[in-house]
Design a protein around this motif. Sequence first.
Motif, PDB file in Angstrom:
ATOM      1  N   VAL A 150     -19.222 120.611  -0.040  1.00  9.73           N
ATOM      2  CA  VAL A 150     -17.763 120.484   0.100  1.00  9.73           C
ATOM      3  C   VAL A 150     -17.455 120.574   1.601  1.00  9.73           C
ATOM      4  N   TYR A 162     -12.132 126.244   0.794  1.00 10.74           N
ATOM      5  CA  TYR A 162     -10.833 125.773   0.314  1.00 10.74           C
ATOM      6  C   TYR A 162     -10.027 126.940  -0.264  1.00 10.74           C
ATOM      7  N   THR A 193      -8.963 127.292  -3.106  1.00 15.64           N
ATOM      8  CA  THR A 193      -9.651 127.636  -4.354  1.00 15.64           C
ATOM      9  C   THR A 193     -10.700 126.558  -4.583  1.00 15.64           C
ATOM     10  N   ASP A 194     -11.585 126.748  -5.545  1.00 15.06           N
ATOM     11  CA  ASP A 194     -12.680 125.790  -5.740  1.00 15.06           C
ATOM     12  C   ASP A 194     -12.146 124.349  -5.862  1.00 15.06           C
ATOM     13  N   ASN A 241     -13.535 121.776  -6.693  1.00 14.40           N
ATOM     14  CA  ASN A 241     -14.048 121.068  -7.870  1.00 14.40           C
ATOM     15  C   ASN A 241     -13.313 121.485  -9.139  1.00 14.40           C
ATOM     16  N   LYS A 242     -12.447 122.504  -9.008  1.00 12.18           N
ATOM     17  CA  LYS A 242     -11.693 122.947 -10.189  1.00 12.18           C
ATOM     18  C   LYS A 242     -10.200 122.658 -10.070  1.00 12.18           C
ATOM     19  N   SER A 278     -16.012 133.019  -5.552  1.00 15.50           N
ATOM     20  CA  SER A 278     -16.105 131.737  -4.828  1.00 15.50           C
ATOM     21  C   SER A 278     -17.520 131.577  -4.297  1.00 15.50           C
ATOM     22  N   LYS A 279     -18.338 130.821  -5.038  1.00 19.89           N
ATOM     23  CA  LYS A 279     -19.777 130.865  -4.742  1.00 19.89           C
ATOM     24  C   LYS A 279     -20.173 130.051  -3.514  1.00 19.89           C
ATOM     25  N   VAL A 280     -19.188 129.497  -2.830  1.00 18.12           N
ATOM     26  CA  VAL A 280     -19.496 128.675  -1.651  1.00 18.12           C
ATOM     27  C   VAL A 280     -20.271 129.453  -0.587  1.00 18.12           C
ATOM     28  N   SER A 324      -9.709 133.144  -6.257  1.00 15.51           N
ATOM     29  CA  SER A 324     -11.082 133.057  -6.785  1.00 15.51           C
ATOM     30  C   SER A 324     -11.075 133.399  -8.271  1.00 15.51           C
TER      31      SER A 324
END
Length: 403
Positions: free
Chosen positions: A174, A178, A180-181, A183-184, A207-209, A255
């Motif tokens: 990514v 961001y 928030t995720d 992708n969600k 937030s696993k980033v 998150s």
Amino acid sequence: MKIIVLKFGGTSVGSIQRIKKVAKIIKSYSKKYNVIVLSSAMSGTTNKLINMSQKISKNFADNEYDALVSAGEQISCSLLAGQLLSEGIKSRSWMAWQIPILTEGKHKYSRIKYINKTKIYKYLKSGGIPIIAGFQGVDKNLNITTIGRGGSDSSAIMVAKFFKADRCVIYTDVQGIYTTDPNKLISAKKIKNISYEEMLEMASLGSKVMQPHSIQDARLNRINIEVRSSFVNRSGTLITKRKNIVNNKIITGISSTNNDAKVTLLGVRDRPGIAASIFKPLYLNSINVDMVVQNISSDGKETDLTFTIKSYDLNKTKKIIYNNKNINFKKMIFDKNVSKVSIIGVGMITTPGVTFRMFQALAKKNINIQVISTSEIKISVLIKSNNVAKAIKCLHKEFSLEK
Ligand code: ADP
Ligand code: ASP
Ligand code: MG
């Protein structure tokens, strides 16, 4: 010449085509910097290895787990070094034991304590680009260790620390951190700068980033982290100290988790020390208790106690509670279909009414809050898992994060 640390995550090295792209990125830095590369395993590899161990035994030995799952990084690092070599660039893969990267602590959850710089320095001086395996280390007895899922982020920060790198760049799938995720939630916005404190909360709250330990290590050592995409060449996010940041937002990010479980003990006979009696054996078994609420009954003799744990700890927790001779209760109930949604931001320290706005926004969407926990810069609520997407969307709007 100055040193730069570049870390590439699983998707970034997920195919031969991706590895070729990554080699190009590495080359673009190599004129200006001495480059040290950290690589994760190709995406999916670590999960595949873990699944194999689970097919052998649910209690697969921890030392063999580390020897097994660290193997993914050996593959990606050698492919990447091989790609650079094929382009005429001096490079080689380095496994943790060859350097060595020394760790402390238990298998599966070790922490990097020391990195011997001698061989890597020599290699850099000879004009080579070292491709170091993230996620792995060795303990003082030379056993292979790993440092927790997503641990290559920590490997990169610790290499940046020991080599006093000028920059540390985390390349991922990514464009940065961001609100928030992304992708969600499609309206998630890229954050330009974020403080260590906020990033640590976001990472710890789902937030696993970035791996939470990596942010702790970066904060302690004052290492600025750039997070950016290996897919598109756009500016990313800088994770840095609070002082460097001007931000007028109350909330910085949202998150959520997807692996919580709620345990409720009904009719617990109350006495001083009862909570300690319940939680001590959980702690001794390395079970992390997160949110806690206790209600006292009207006669003051009994209490109901609710707490949350990770869902993979549920069976162990049940056993420990049933076998605990120091407590009396009427009934134990569980719920695995719960998730924690958190809003995070240093702005809430000085802004009143954030809690109210969060609860009201959720109420308007008919989302019931089961448990609440707060800290200075975050508010977390436990809700039904099937409400998470709705909750994130309405909170994102409530705190104007899409702007
Ligand atoms: P890598 O393999 O590069 O380490 P990860 O999969 O560990 O990448 O982390 C990147 C993923 O983190 C993104 O694909 C995204 O879905 C997820 N993510 C969760 N929260 C956020 C956030 N707030 N900002 C950016 N990405 C996030
Ligand atoms: N390959 C490891 C994992 O999947 C480490 C990492 O990706 O950072 O957890
Ligand atoms: Mg990761």
